[in-house]
Design an enzyme around this catalytic site. Structure first.
Site, PDB file in Angstrom:
ATOM      1  N   MET A 228       0.800  -1.135   0.066  1.00  0.00           N
ATOM      2  CA  MET A 228      -0.164  -0.018  -0.128  1.00  0.00           C
ATOM      3  C   MET A 228       0.884   1.384  -0.060  1.00  0.00           C
ATOM      4  O   MET A 228       1.826   1.066   0.760  1.00  0.00           O
ATOM      5  CB  MET A 228      -0.808   0.088   1.260  1.00  0.00           C
ATOM      6  CG  MET A 228      -1.862  -1.153   1.500  1.00  0.00           C
ATOM      7  SD  MET A 228      -2.613  -1.475   0.036  1.00  0.00           S
ATOM      8  CE  MET A 228      -3.992  -0.284   0.017  1.00  0.00           C
TER       9      MET A 228
ATOM     10  N   TYR B 161      -0.709   4.605   6.324  1.00  0.00           N
ATOM     11  CA  TYR B 161      -1.677   5.392   7.429  1.00  0.00           C
ATOM     12  C   TYR B 161      -2.015   6.678   6.856  1.00  0.00           C
ATOM     13  O   TYR B 161      -3.368   6.954   7.241  1.00  0.00           O
ATOM     14  CB  TYR B 161      -0.771   5.807   8.761  1.00  0.00           C
ATOM     15  CG  TYR B 161      -0.356   4.317   9.288  1.00  0.00           C
ATOM     16  CD1 TYR B 161      -0.467   3.060   8.826  1.00  0.00           C
ATOM     17  CD2 TYR B 161       0.167   4.583  10.611  1.00  0.00           C
ATOM     18  CE1 TYR B 161      -0.060   1.933   9.544  1.00  0.00           C
ATOM     19  CE2 TYR B 161       0.303   3.259  11.426  1.00  0.00           C
ATOM     20  CZ  TYR B 161       0.412   1.931  10.961  1.00  0.00           C
ATOM     21  OH  TYR B 161       0.444   1.062  11.555  1.00  0.00           O
TER      22      TYR B 161
ATOM     23  N   ARG C 275       5.930  14.531   0.421  1.00  0.00           N
ATOM     24  CA  ARG C 275       7.359  13.835   0.237  1.00  0.00           C
ATOM     25  C   ARG C 275       7.841  14.679  -0.834  1.00  0.00           C
ATOM     26  O   ARG C 275       9.325  15.196  -0.997  1.00  0.00           O
ATOM     27  CB  ARG C 275       7.281  12.695  -0.353  1.00  0.00           C
ATOM     28  CG  ARG C 275       6.977  11.623   0.799  1.00  0.00           C
ATOM     29  CD  ARG C 275       7.191  10.055   0.395  1.00  0.00           C
ATOM     30  NE  ARG C 275       6.285   9.162   1.121  1.00  0.00           N
ATOM     31  CZ  ARG C 275       6.422   7.975   1.042  1.00  0.00           C
ATOM     32  NH1 ARG C 275       7.322   7.323   0.322  1.00  0.00           N
ATOM     33  NH2 ARG C 275       5.636   7.275   1.830  1.00  0.00           N
TER      34      ARG C 275
ATOM     35  N   GLU D 182       1.215  -5.016   3.418  1.00  0.00           N
ATOM     36  CA  GLU D 182       1.842  -5.567   2.451  1.00  0.00           C
ATOM     37  C   GLU D 182       1.375  -6.994   2.336  1.00  0.00           C
ATOM     38  O   GLU D 182       0.967  -8.003   3.386  1.00  0.00           O
ATOM     39  CB  GLU D 182       3.520  -6.052   2.736  1.00  0.00           C
ATOM     40  CG  GLU D 182       4.164  -4.861   2.631  1.00  0.00           C
ATOM     41  CD  GLU D 182       5.737  -5.303   3.318  1.00  0.00           C
ATOM     42  OE1 GLU D 182       6.439  -5.838   2.516  1.00  0.00           O
ATOM     43  OE2 GLU D 182       5.725  -5.392   4.474  1.00  0.00           O
TER      44      GLU D 182
HETATM   45  P1  TTP Z   1       5.836   1.517   5.021  1.00  0.00           P
HETATM   46  O1  TTP Z   1       4.998   0.616   4.052  1.00  0.00           O
HETATM   47  O2  TTP Z   1       6.829   1.154   5.361  1.00  0.00           O
HETATM   48  O3  TTP Z   1       5.547   2.730   4.388  1.00  0.00           O
HETATM   49  P2  TTP Z   1       4.280   3.572   3.911  1.00  0.00           P
HETATM   50  O4  TTP Z   1       3.214   2.777   3.566  1.00  0.00           O
HETATM   51  O5  TTP Z   1       3.796   4.545   4.894  1.00  0.00           O
HETATM   52  O6  TTP Z   1       4.880   4.243   2.479  1.00  0.00           O
HETATM   53  P3  TTP Z   1       5.303   3.723   1.157  1.00  0.00           P
HETATM   54  O7  TTP Z   1       4.398   4.231   0.104  1.00  0.00           O
HETATM   55  O8  TTP Z   1       6.722   4.349   0.968  1.00  0.00           O
HETATM   56  O9  TTP Z   1       5.326   2.313   1.474  1.00  0.00           O
HETATM   57  O10 TTP Z   1       4.675   1.293   6.290  1.00  0.00           O
HETATM   58  C1  TTP Z   1       3.490   0.917   6.357  1.00  0.00           C
HETATM   59  C2  TTP Z   1       2.725   1.721   7.557  1.00  0.00           C
HETATM   60  O11 TTP Z   1       3.360   1.320   8.622  1.00  0.00           O
HETATM   61  C3  TTP Z   1       3.024   3.244   7.475  1.00  0.00           C
HETATM   62  O12 TTP Z   1       2.022   3.902   6.667  1.00  0.00           O
HETATM   63  C4  TTP Z   1       3.147   3.396   8.818  1.00  0.00           C
HETATM   64  C5  TTP Z   1       3.550   2.317   9.639  1.00  0.00           C
HETATM   65  N1  TTP Z   1       4.888   2.560  10.309  1.00  0.00           N
HETATM   66  C6  TTP Z   1       5.193   2.643  11.215  1.00  0.00           C
HETATM   67  O13 TTP Z   1       4.328   2.897  12.116  1.00  0.00           O
HETATM   68  N2  TTP Z   1       6.672   3.019  11.755  1.00  0.00           N
HETATM   69  C7  TTP Z   1       7.427   2.751  10.857  1.00  0.00           C
HETATM   70  O14 TTP Z   1       8.804   2.953  11.492  1.00  0.00           O
HETATM   71  C8  TTP Z   1       7.145   2.573   9.575  1.00  0.00           C
HETATM   72  C9  TTP Z   1       8.354   2.419   8.494  1.00  0.00           C
HETATM   73  C10 TTP Z   1       5.901   2.223   9.064  1.00  0.00           C
END
Ligand code: TTP
Length: 627
Positions: free
Chosen positions: A19, A23, A60, A121
């Site tokens: 995704m 969040y 971003r 994921e």
């Molecule tokens: P990610 O898949 O790492 O990132 P993302 O979905 O925000 O962005 P991207 O489009 O780059 O994939 O993380 C998924 C969710 O998990 C993210 O929205 C918030 C949460 N999260 C945390 O709470 N703490 C963290 O350190 C990370 C990396 C993510």
């Protein structure tokens, strides 16, 4: 620990769907006026505006990064909307994100085997669906192909940025004379694009995906073109892709193993690994890890997509940084109470909704000593059989903490210096579905004292303990990856001061040690050229077998894992109502009803017993009922 498995086929079609800024998307769906606006989600504490845990793509573009705190993000992008994570029990409440993740999983699982790898994921095995599509409506027979598919990035096509990108992709998709493996990937691209559109339509969330012949390559590709895009990895592009890929970017090499490759061998890219023979890598890192590295350098990975729509574990944790670090047992107990209550609620929901039972409770903590003489020492994680009910969880968690603390402070008995706890979490793992057709077990379960439920339903607890000790002990002979796709919830891992609930498998990872020999037992090896044989060391039995052979009196001693920690009354109590059955009498149909992992273990261990199994009725309860 990386596990080397033979490539089952180089024509599988595997997708990894991730995704986009998850969040943030969940918050934007709740507040649609935020769509298109620079937005980020922050930890709930107010110190310097809170730590950013998710950053939207608009923000971003303005230079906002996840490593920033809210105040800093506002400086870089004054118009940013900072949304605070919901709070419950003084800590982050991730339920809305978890539920949103479940919505997505239910859509993605429509087309093939689906493994929920983290809160946002998913892996999909689309081989059957792609083969079917190729047979019935091959891409070359299609008059028109959806825009979303034509926007795909196909590695090796060198069409990015080209005005004719879509034309070039279309030709690749419809190439009659193409490699048969490419044709399957082309079908995979069509299926994944359709699924992504369905996700968008039904949930309003966008996602990105990688489509390849194995999980490793699919995961690598899903992050290459974000947001809302998909990337295909044809077989012919793999060498070039890995040649210059920084070693740390490869899944499972982001941590200590990757650092060791860099520092000890001067390996900076995955391609650099190609110069080492399998034997050399095995000499250096052990047989299993060596083979895994050798395969990885060639883009080979036989890991299967597991059928799993639900989380592998549940965890509840909190970080206490700076002045908020915990320094008394009573403050630790107070927080453990909050964490155990939350965990208990989630376990109960899982039980009621999914009919699943967790078997192991693990306590993790990060600590430092106030007179620091041994700063590298880690607070040892401790596990025990999990008992349902917030009160029981708390009782056990406190015992585990005390046991860990004793070991952490001074195994020789001198506890004169003080300690501070900066992170505390409780995790419920080894979650197993109650096998279908076992209503009698469920009834039995419900008829027990709530405090004893789990013990009674945990016939594997003894053996799990030793596995977990190995898994979590972190002291020797274990090796791990830092980046886990099995993480379920996420916390602020980078910069936040107050982090929240997590069942991130990172915390569950065994720690890398330079001494890797004892994990590389030949029984664990699946090399590229050898199929794994279910051989067993003489005199050593597997977990289930050991359990089956364990008599009831032994099973009362559940807390040896606490290594000197005080046993609770209830843990010693379970000398009655134990399970008792005879291997030779196990009915084939009963075995079929067992959870897959147990079933496989049984079959692997007892190939000859299978033939001798006696037909004794169809209900598992017949064998597994208490005396
Ligand atoms: P990610 O898949 O790492 O990132 P993302 O979905 O925000 O962005 P991207 O489009 O780059 O994939 O993380 C998924 C969710 O998990 C993210 O929205 C918030 C949460 N999260 C945390 O709470 N703490 C963290 O350190 C990370 C990396 C993510």
């Amino acid at each position: 620990m990386p596990v080397a498995r033979p490539e089952s086929s180089d024509s599988r079609v595997i997708a990894h769907v991730d995704m986009d800024c998850f969040y943030v998307q969940v918050e934007q769906r709740k507040q649609p006026h935020l769509r298109g606006q620079p937005t980020a989600v922050v930890q709930y504490n107010s110190w310097r505006g809170g730590g950013l845990i998710a950053v939207g793509y608009e923000a971003r573009k303005d230079g906002v990064k996840r490593s920033m705190r809210g105040d800093e993000a506002k400086k870089v992008c004054p118009q940013i909307h900072l949304i605070t994570v919901p709070v419950a029990r003084g800590k982050a409440d991730l339920n809305i994100y978890r539920n949103a993740g479940s919505e997505v999983v239910s859509i993605l699982s429509r087309k093939g085997r689906c493994e929920r790898a983290s809160i946002d994921e998913v892996y999909l095995d689309l081989t059957d669906a792609a083969e079917k599509l190729l047979k019935e409506t091959p891409p070359e027979s299609l008059e028109s192909i959806h825009e979303e598919v034509l926007k795909s990035h196909v590695l090796g096509l060198n069409s990015n940025g080209d005005d004719n990108h879509k034309e070039i992709v279309k030709k690749w998709l419809q190439n009659k004379n193409g490699d048969p493996r490419d044709k399957l990937l082309a079908c995979g691209a069509l299926i994944v694009a359709e699924l992504r559109l369905q996700v968008l339509q039904e949930t309003q969330f966008t996602c990105s995906a990688g489509i390849a012949h194995n999980k490793m390559l699919a995961k690598l590709a899903s992050g290459m073109n974000k947001p809302a895009q998909q990337t295909v990895v044809p077989f012919s592009s793999v060498k070039e892709l890995l040649e210059l890929l920084p070693i740390k970017k490869m899944k499972q090499l982001g941590g200590k193993l990757g650092s060791s490759l860099q520092v000890d061998l001067g390996v900076n890219t995955v391609g650099d690994l190609l110069k080492y023979s399998e034997e050399k890598l095995q000499d250096l890192y052990g047989v299993n890890t060596g083979t895994w590295l050798w395969n990885t350098a060639r883009g080979m990975n036989g890991e299967e997509v597991e059928e799993r729509l639900l989380p592998k574990s549940h965890a509840s944790g909190k970080t206490f940084r700076g002045p908020s670090a915990l320094k008394t047992l009573s403050s630790v107990e107070n927080w453990l109470k909050e964490l155990c209550e939350e965990l208990s609620e989630r376990l109960q929901t899982d039980l009621e909704t999914n009919k699943r039972i967790a078997h192991t409770l693990t306590l993790h903590a990060d600590a430092y000593k106030t007179t620091d003489t041994d700063s590298h020492k880690k607070f040892p994680s401790k596990s025990c059989p999990l008992r349902y009910g917030a009160g029981k969880l708390l009782e056990d968690a406190v015992n585990l903490f005390q046991c860990g603390l004793r070991e952490y402070m001074n195994p020789m008995g001198n506890q004169s210096c003080g300690w501070k706890i900066t992170n505390l979490s409780v995790t419920a793992s080894k979650i197993i579905a109650i096998p279908s057709g076992t209503s009698s077990i469920t009834k039995y379960f419900h008829s027990q004292d709530p405090g004893e439920k789990s013990d009674l339903l945990s016939p594997l607890n003894d053996s799990y303990q030793s596995e977990l000790k190995m898994e979590f002990g972190g002291e020797q002979g274990t090796i791990t990856h830092d980046e886990s796709e099995t993480s379920f919830d996420r916390i602020d891992l980078s910069s936040g001061h107050e982090s929240c609930s997590t069942s991130n498998q990172n915390e569950l990872q065994p720690k890398l040690s330079t001494k890797v020999t004892n994990i590389n037992h030949p029984n664990n090896i699946r090399s590229n050229s050898h199929k794994r044989k279910p051989t067993k060391e003489k005199g050593k039995t597997s977990s289930i077998l050991r359990f089956l052979q364990t008599n009831s009196s032994q099973r009362g001693q559940t807390s040896s894992v606490m290594e000197g920690g005080s046993l609770t009354k209830s843990q010693n109590r379970q000398t009655t109502n134990t399970w008792d059955y005879n291997l030779d009498e196990i009915d084939q149909s009963v075995v079929e009803e067992l959870p897959r992992e147990i079933r496989e273990e049984l079959y692997a261990l007892l190939p000859r017993k299978k033939a001798n199994m006696v037909k004794r009725g169809s209900s598992i309860a017949h064998y597994f009922s208490p005396k």
